[in-house]
Design a protein around this motif. Sequence first.
Motif, PDB file in Angstrom:
ATOM      1  N   LYS A 164     -13.812  -0.094   6.858  1.00 18.65           N
ATOM      2  CA  LYS A 164     -12.919  -1.135   7.366  1.00 18.65           C
ATOM      3  C   LYS A 164     -12.727  -2.196   6.290  1.00 18.65           C
ATOM      4  O   LYS A 164     -13.686  -2.674   5.698  1.00 18.65           O
ATOM      5  N   SER A 165     -11.465  -2.518   6.030  1.00 22.62           N
ATOM      6  CA  SER A 165     -11.115  -3.471   4.981  1.00 22.62           C
ATOM      7  C   SER A 165     -10.009  -4.397   5.470  1.00 22.62           C
ATOM      8  O   SER A 165      -9.360  -4.133   6.479  1.00 22.62           O
ATOM      9  N   ASP A 166      -9.796  -5.471   4.731  1.00 24.48           N
ATOM     10  CA  ASP A 166      -8.754  -6.434   5.099  1.00 24.48           C
ATOM     11  C   ASP A 166      -7.355  -5.875   4.891  1.00 24.48           C
ATOM     12  O   ASP A 166      -6.440  -6.191   5.640  1.00 24.48           O
ATOM     13  N   VAL A 167      -7.191  -5.064   3.832  1.00 24.32           N
ATOM     14  CA  VAL A 167      -5.855  -4.594   3.462  1.00 24.32           C
ATOM     15  C   VAL A 167      -5.946  -3.195   2.872  1.00 24.32           C
ATOM     16  O   VAL A 167      -6.949  -2.826   2.267  1.00 24.32           O
ATOM     17  N   ILE A 168      -4.890  -2.423   3.062  1.00 26.60           N
ATOM     18  CA  ILE A 168      -4.754  -1.109   2.444  1.00 26.60           C
ATOM     19  C   ILE A 168      -3.676  -1.248   1.371  1.00 26.60           C
ATOM     20  O   ILE A 168      -2.533  -1.587   1.676  1.00 26.60           O
ATOM     21  N   HIS A 197      -2.135   6.518   8.228  1.00 25.38           N
ATOM     22  CA  HIS A 197      -3.259   7.133   8.941  1.00 25.38           C
ATOM     23  C   HIS A 197      -4.470   6.198   8.933  1.00 25.38           C
ATOM     24  O   HIS A 197      -5.100   5.975   9.973  1.00 25.38           O
ATOM     25  N   LEU A 198      -4.787   5.634   7.772  1.00 22.56           N
ATOM     26  CA  LEU A 198      -5.911   4.699   7.673  1.00 22.56           C
ATOM     27  C   LEU A 198      -5.648   3.450   8.516  1.00 22.56           C
ATOM     28  O   LEU A 198      -6.542   2.949   9.200  1.00 22.56           O
ATOM     29  N   TYR A 199      -4.419   2.967   8.493  1.00 23.06           N
ATOM     30  CA  TYR A 199      -4.012   1.798   9.282  1.00 23.06           C
ATOM     31  C   TYR A 199      -4.178   2.082  10.775  1.00 23.06           C
ATOM     32  O   TYR A 199      -4.772   1.288  11.508  1.00 23.06           O
ATOM     33  N   SER A 200      -3.670   3.220  11.218  1.00 16.58           N
ATOM     34  CA  SER A 200      -3.740   3.541  12.651  1.00 16.58           C
ATOM     35  C   SER A 200      -5.163   3.833  13.111  1.00 16.58           C
ATOM     36  O   SER A 200      -5.476   3.667  14.287  1.00 16.58           O
ATOM     37  N   GLU A 201      -6.028   4.229  12.190  1.00 14.82           N
ATOM     38  CA  GLU A 201      -7.444   4.462  12.518  1.00 14.82           C
ATOM     39  C   GLU A 201      -8.257   3.168  12.467  1.00 14.82           C
ATOM     40  O   GLU A 201      -9.456   3.185  12.715  1.00 14.82           O
ATOM     41  N   LYS A 226      -3.629  -4.847   7.342  1.00 13.66           N
ATOM     42  CA  LYS A 226      -2.366  -5.014   6.620  1.00 13.66           C
ATOM     43  C   LYS A 226      -2.217  -3.855   5.637  1.00 13.66           C
ATOM     44  O   LYS A 226      -3.199  -3.271   5.188  1.00 13.66           O
ATOM     45  N   VAL A 227      -0.960  -3.554   5.289  1.00 11.69           N
ATOM     46  CA  VAL A 227      -0.661  -2.532   4.294  1.00 11.69           C
ATOM     47  C   VAL A 227       0.173  -3.188   3.201  1.00 11.69           C
ATOM     48  O   VAL A 227       1.248  -3.714   3.467  1.00 11.69           O
ATOM     49  N   ILE A 260       3.867   1.671  10.932  1.00 15.84           N
ATOM     50  CA  ILE A 260       3.189   0.444  10.516  1.00 15.84           C
ATOM     51  C   ILE A 260       4.038  -0.729  10.974  1.00 15.84           C
ATOM     52  O   ILE A 260       5.246  -0.780  10.712  1.00 15.84           O
ATOM     53  N   ALA A 261       3.422  -1.665  11.702  1.00 20.94           N
ATOM     54  CA  ALA A 261       4.147  -2.821  12.235  1.00 20.94           C
ATOM     55  C   ALA A 261       4.728  -3.660  11.100  1.00 20.94           C
ATOM     56  O   ALA A 261       4.065  -3.888  10.079  1.00 20.94           O
ATOM     57  N   ALA A 262       5.948  -4.129  11.288  1.00 20.57           N
ATOM     58  CA  ALA A 262       6.644  -4.911  10.257  1.00 20.57           C
ATOM     59  C   ALA A 262       5.827  -6.124   9.822  1.00 20.57           C
ATOM     60  O   ALA A 262       5.787  -6.461   8.631  1.00 20.57           O
ATOM     61  N   ASP A 263       5.144  -6.782  10.764  1.00 25.86           N
ATOM     62  CA  ASP A 263       4.338  -7.962  10.446  1.00 25.86           C
ATOM     63  C   ASP A 263       3.105  -7.628   9.615  1.00 25.86           C
ATOM     64  O   ASP A 263       2.492  -8.524   9.034  1.00 25.86           O
TER      65      ASP A 263
END
Length: 180
Positions: free
Chosen positions: A42-46, A61-65, A70-71, A91-94
């Motif tokens: 788990k990290s703050d940003v991808i 995939h990492l975001y949804s898991e 943030k990406v 991935i959500a626009a925000d």
Amino acid sequence: MRLGCTIGVLLTFLFFVYLTIIALLPRSILTDLLLYEDEPVKSDVIIVLSGDQDRLEKAEHLYSEGYGEKVLISNALDGSMTPEAAREFGIAADDIIVEDEAGSTYENAEYTKEIVEEKGFSSALVVTSDYHMRRTKVVFDRVYGDTGVRLTYVPITMSMKIGAKGIMSWPGSIINGSEA
């Protein structure tokens, strides 16, 4: 004249010795020299480096898991790596951050570092292709070295893909058959 010939023969001999050593080394040793992979945490940003859509798909995939909130798309105007494409993947626009200046791995590191520091992130997953990861790790570790940001490297695997038009070793590279 004789010295030049001797040096040429010596260099040719050394080249063939080198090729023989490479051919005899177990594939796992060669792979370890080229590839690098961490387990995702788990990290703050991808941070996803520009390239083919498989990188963006891995980031999603990492975001949804839940591995990142943030990406950050580095070189976000590069073809299939746009914010619109990221939204299409879910991935959500925000949650999309755009860096659109980088033109090299070094610039990916430099420009994302500025954003990561500006946003106050303390950890990041870095996503790129497996064949590009060792170089990415060397560059990002050097650029981010003084930040205290924990970097975790998660490559996409460029496994063999079989398509109707041929066998692809990685996206866009045809081994046999016509171009996809």
